[in-house]
Write an enzyme that holds these catalytic residues in place. Structure first.
Site, short mmCIF file in Angstrom:
data_model
loop_
_atom_site.label_atom_id
_atom_site.label_comp_id
_atom_site.label_asym_id
_atom_site.label_seq_id
_atom_site.Cartn_x
_atom_site.Cartn_y
_atom_site.Cartn_z
N PHE A 73 97.76 24.45 17.82
CA PHE A 73 96.60 25.19 17.29
C PHE A 73 95.39 24.29 17.12
O PHE A 73 94.28 24.80 16.94
CB PHE A 73 96.93 25.79 15.91
CG PHE A 73 98.01 26.81 15.93
CD1 PHE A 73 97.73 28.15 16.18
CD2 PHE A 73 99.34 26.46 15.69
CE1 PHE A 73 98.74 29.10 16.20
CE2 PHE A 73 100.35 27.40 15.71
CZ PHE A 73 100.05 28.73 15.96
N ALA A 74 95.60 22.97 17.08
CA ALA A 74 94.49 22.07 16.76
C ALA A 74 93.37 22.25 17.78
O ALA A 74 93.61 22.25 18.99
CB ALA A 74 94.98 20.62 16.79
N ASN A 92 87.42 17.37 22.45
CA ASN A 92 88.40 17.69 21.40
C ASN A 92 89.46 18.69 21.87
O ASN A 92 90.62 18.58 21.49
CB ASN A 92 87.66 18.26 20.19
CG ASN A 92 88.56 18.33 18.98
OD1 ASN A 92 88.95 17.30 18.43
ND2 ASN A 92 88.94 19.54 18.58
N TYR A 141 83.26 26.82 24.40
CA TYR A 141 84.52 27.02 23.67
C TYR A 141 85.53 27.72 24.58
O TYR A 141 86.66 27.24 24.77
CB TYR A 141 84.26 27.84 22.40
CG TYR A 141 85.52 28.42 21.80
CD1 TYR A 141 86.45 27.60 21.18
CD2 TYR A 141 85.77 29.80 21.86
CE1 TYR A 141 87.62 28.14 20.64
CE2 TYR A 141 86.92 30.34 21.33
CZ TYR A 141 87.85 29.51 20.72
OH TYR A 141 89.00 30.04 20.19
#
Ligand code: UDP
Length: 328
Positions: A73-74, A92, A141
């Site tokens: 989930f990170a 990230n 995203y």
């Protein structure tokens, strides 16, 4: 069975961790704590503070614990921020977690459930959206999640890592016992922001975009209760561990609810009107995102049980009423 939950101190990850424990699994949480909340974790789940990109930390975690599977989930999740800082999202959400995959390989851990998103589709050509719909993310995203899905396909073909990516539509709501809910800093999500405005914790709520080609001009989303979403993860985890091939599934209800309809539902739950203003569209937001969830329903018998908008809003209001400052 011991499951590593990355991002396990976040909103979805912590709910998942609590559900894993409740269903008889062991869980280890890896969370950078940049956004996580310790208070959201059950005492049974050890917390390792660190980033999935930190080889030393992740390697040690795999040698300290016998991990049977990973739930990943990170990741950063703000669409609007990703438009301003695209490289931050690529680093990230795509490059960093390669270390996690490498450590899984070395430790011989094969199954991974990945927290993907409906944002991989971009502006849909057809609604409801099925898994084979064109992938053309409109935000960095969405692109970062799509890129990691593709990477998982590479890791399956080249190294036998088995994955199921779940493309969430809009996760929302609080735990049914009222003890845990959504608490982001900064908060960007519709239901939390509108609940806080209804409770007088914010001056007003703004509707982003009232000129979309939708029945009431505001954007349509498919809201899925966190409990139903996590239940879907358990079902696919069990299948993957039993040898199910790598695949992707939508997780949504198939019903679209507009921003104005959510505001009306929150007004009902609060028992009074609250200040609502109309603002321009938010960068990176598609007008309509509604799932075709037939694939996960058919294959796994998964069915949402708490995801009508009334139940979602009631649970969220209960949490925000008892936690006016979130976990802070
Ligand atoms: N939204 C809004 N006002 C807000 C926050 C969100 O009108 O203060 C809208 C947003 O533009 C989108 C929908 O609510 O159409 C859901 O947004 P959210 O951030 O909750 O989830 P997302 O769809 O971005 O994952």
């Amino acid at each position: 069975m011991k499951i590593l939950v990355t991002g396990g101190a976040g909103y979805i990850g912590s709910h998942m961790t609590r559900m894993l424990i409740a269903r008889g699994y062991e869980a280890v949480v890896l969370d950078s704590m940049e956004y996580g909340h310790k208070e959201s974790l059950p005492a049974e789940a050890p917390l390792v503070v660190g980033n999935v990109a930190d080889e030393t930390v992740v390697k040690k975690l795999f040698s300290d614990h016998h991990i049977d599977g990973v739930m990943h989930f990170a990741g950063y999740l703000q669409v609007e921020e990703s438009v301003r800082f695209p490289i931050k999202y690529m680093k990230n959400n795509v490059i960093g977690p390669v270390t996690l995959l490498q450590c899984m390989r070395e430790a011989g851990v094969k199954p991974i459930i990945f927290s993907s998103t409906a944002a991989v589709y971009g502006n849909p050509l057809t609604v409801p959206i099925s898994e084979d719909h064109r992938k053309q993310p409109v935000s960095p995203y969405g692109l970062s999640k799509w890129a990691f899905e593709e990477l998982l396909r590479v890791y399956d073909r080249s190294y036998g890592i088995k994955s199921i990516a779940l493309r969430y539509f809009n996760a929302a709501g609080a735990s049914l016992d009222g003890l845990h809910g959504e608490s982001h800093t900064p908060e960007t999500h519709l239901i939390s922001l509108a609940c806080q405005a209804a409770l007088g914790l914010r001056a007003h709520f703004s509707i982003f975009g009232t000129d979309y080609e939708t029945p009431d001009g505001s954007a349509l989303r498919d809201y899925i209760h966190i409990e139903d979403l996590c239940d879907a993860h358990i079902k696919v985890l069990e299948a993957l561990i039993s040898g199910h091939p790598s695949d992707v599934y939508n997780v949504g209800t198939g019903t679209g609810t507009s921003v104005r309809e959510v505001v009306a539902e929150i007004t009902r739950a609060a028992g009074h009107a609250f200040p609502v203003t109309e603002a321009g569209r938010r960068a990176g937001d598609p007008p309509i995102l509604v799932a075709d969830p037939a694939k996960i329903m058919k294959e796994f018998g998964w069915k949402p049980a708490h995801s009508d908008i009334g139940s979602i809003v009631t649970s969220a209001m209960k949490w925000h009423t008892s936690h006016p400052k979130g976990y802070a």
